[in-house]
Design an enzyme around this catalytic site. Structure first.
Site: not given
Length: 565
Positions: A390-392, A394, A488
């Site tokens: 997961l994105d940081m 998120t 993204h």
């Protein structure tokens, strides 16, 4: 302040404290005084109708909060590139080097290169040259046809000789057949030679033109490269200590080795250079977008954006030396992520609720991550642990495997899209349709990493299904169901005009920064690779309670295991 490029604030700024350090330009919340300055610049731009059409197409502007030698505080303004065909406009700082100056070497050499381009174009469109090209192409096709026919005739003759030999022939007849074969081969060689001579004759006529064209192209390439290098040496960038480096020196030790086109022409380098040259102390900065978003990139009117990485990062690394710059806010985020919540666990795998701001795997700024903490918690686990990322920014459910075999099985399931994922997102704006599918291909925006962009040619397929949960106070709560897993993907599909045209709240890359990115991985569903039973894990986002449609109670559905968390 008598300098026309130094602006006093039109409105009262009394009581607003000055920044404690200069803005970290690659990750920042604009200071209130910077926001006020940007508002005044935008208001001024509305008074310039002659720029309206150009500004509609989109342009980045910047403001620099400064203090002069007498202690007065004001601001400078700048635009990236040029505006209305000029680098010089009253009220905006000048470029570091004005390459549009008509008497300057750049315009003069550019004129010479343009003349070479015209000469190349004239040669490439010359009627005699085009006629020779057509003649050569027709001749080449005819030669291929003649040779193919001759080869086929030789092949048929050989078959006839083989048939005669099968029926039985005398020694004299065998000698005749051998001579026939030798003659045909020799004839074919002579034919090849004649056609080759014909080809050379036609080619020699073409070469006269092609040599001239190649010579001019070589000259153009050399002159363009020399001009670029000479231009880069004119950009002599200062820092707060008064040290100077040109762009060639600045980029020498970077991975690219040479400055990219347009380096030194962005707003912030212009602003800092002007401040240093005029004895002004920089206090804070902000760069903001005016106009429509570019076709592939995502920019929104009035939003602030970090400085670009490819062109500005090496330059600013030099120019900010001597200033007390605020620390990278990401470093502080890493220190505040708290404990890692285990939502589900068995002997084969574990599902955690990753907090917003924590990395999935170790990064450049910190080793703290979900991986690091799980490795400490499960020192005997085999394999890479983390199955997906997961994105940081998120939050939400992240799956990890305790064994190498389970890790491989789960990754194969992700690759073949056998893992169903649901995200909850709070969007800025109202999504009109209740549900739908977004199909927009995505690829990296290399000059502005980590940003991604929609690109019909270079983008990889990216598909997202969405469903509106509720609309309230100009915001929309949605569920996202990604059918692909591009970087993204949800953030771009939410913000892009051809997607939902409603950025995720708090998305500083594609929308506007807030206290967090309001995107949460709320549900994972898959067939457990060890038990072969469907496992469904849910944990809703805290921010979803704003709509009172869901709770933050962890839910695990599994026929073989009791609920955890």
């Amino acid at each position: 302040m008598t300098d026309p490029n130094i602006h006093r604030f039109a409105s009262s700024v009394e009581g607003i404290p000055f920044p404690s350090g200069f803005t970290y330009p690659f990750h920042y919340t604009p200071h209130p005084l910077v926001q006020t300055a940007a508002h005044e610049v935008r208001a001024y731009l509305h008074t310039r109708p002659e720029w309206e059409e150009e500004l509609k197409k989109g342009k980045m502007f910047g403001v620099l909060l400064i203090e002069d030698t007498e202690g007065y505080v004001g601001y400078l303004a700048a635009f990236s590139g040029n505006l209305d065909g000029s680098n010089l406009h009253r009220g905006f700082v000048p470029p570091v080097y004005d390459l549009l100056c008509p008497d300057g070497f750049f315009k003069q050499e550019e004129s010479e290169i343009s003349a070479i381009n015209r000469r190349i174009e004239l040669l490439e469109t010359d009627e005699d040259y085009l006629h020779l090209q057509r003649t050569y192409q027709i001749g080449a096709e005819a030669r291929r046809t003649i040779l193919a026919k001759a080869k086929e005739e030789m092949k048929q003759a050989k078959s006839l000789r083989e048939e005669k030999r099968k029926k039985g022939i005398s020694p004299e007849e065998e000698v005749a057949l051998i001579k026939e074969s030798q003659f045909q081969k020799a004839e074919y060689k002579r034919l090849e030679k004649r056609l080759k001579a014909q080809e050379e004759e036609q080619k020699n006529s073409l070469v006269v033109f092609e040599n001239q064209i190649q010579t001019l192209k070589h000259e153009r390439k050399n002159r363009s490269a020399a001009l670029q290098q000479r231009l880069f040496r004119q950009f002599r960038m200062l820092n707060a200590r008064g040290e100077m480096k040109d762009l060639c020196q600045i980029f020498r030790d970077t991975p690219q080795g040479v400055p990219p086109a347009g380096a030194g022409e962005c707003a912030l380098p212009k602003l800092l250079q002007y401040a240093y040259l005029h004895g002004l102390h920089p206090l804070a900065m902000g760069e903001f977008w005016i106009g429509q978003s570019p076709k592939e990139e995502l920019r929104r009117e009035g939003n602030f954006y970090p400085s670009c990485k490819s062109k500005c990062e090496p330059i600013l690394k030099h120019m900010l030396i001597g200033l007390e710059v605020e620390p990278n806010p990401l470093e502080k985020i890493h220190q505040e992520t708290g404990e890692l919540e285990i939502v589900y666990e068995d002997e084969w795998l574990v599902v955690v609720n990753k907090p917003c701001g924590m990395l999935s795997t170790p990064g450049k700024l910190t080793s703290d991550s979900v991986y690091t903490r799980l490795r400490e918690k499960y020192p005997d686990a085999t394999g890479p642990l983390i199955v997906h990322r997961l994105d940081m920014a998120t939050s939400g459910l992240l799956l990890a495997a305790k064994t190498k075999e389970i890790h491989q099985a789960l990754q194969a399931m992700f690759t073949s899209r056998q893992v169903q994922k649901r995200y909850t997102a709070l969007l800025e704006g109202i999504v009109e349709k209740d549900e739908g599918v977004i199909d927009q291909p995505i690829c990296p925006d290399y000059p502005n990493r980590p940003r991604q962009m929609v690109h019909p040619t270079h983008g990889k397929p990216a598909i997202t299904r969405y469903k509106v949960l509720e609309r309230k106070d100009g915001k929309t709560l949605v569920s996202f169901y990604p059918l692909t897993g591009r970087t993204h993907q949800l953030r771009v599909h939410a913000a892009h005009p051809d997607g939902l045209d409603c950025p995720i709240a708090g998305d500083e890359l594609y929308g506007k920064k807030a206290d967090r990115l309001y995107l949460h991985a709320a549900e994972l569903s898959f067939i457990h690779p060890a038990t072969h039973q469907r496992l469904v894990v849910r944990i809703e986002a805290d921010f979803a309670q704003y709509f009172q449609v869901c709770t933050n109670i962890p839910i695990v559905e599994n026929n073989l295991f009791s609920n955890r968390g």
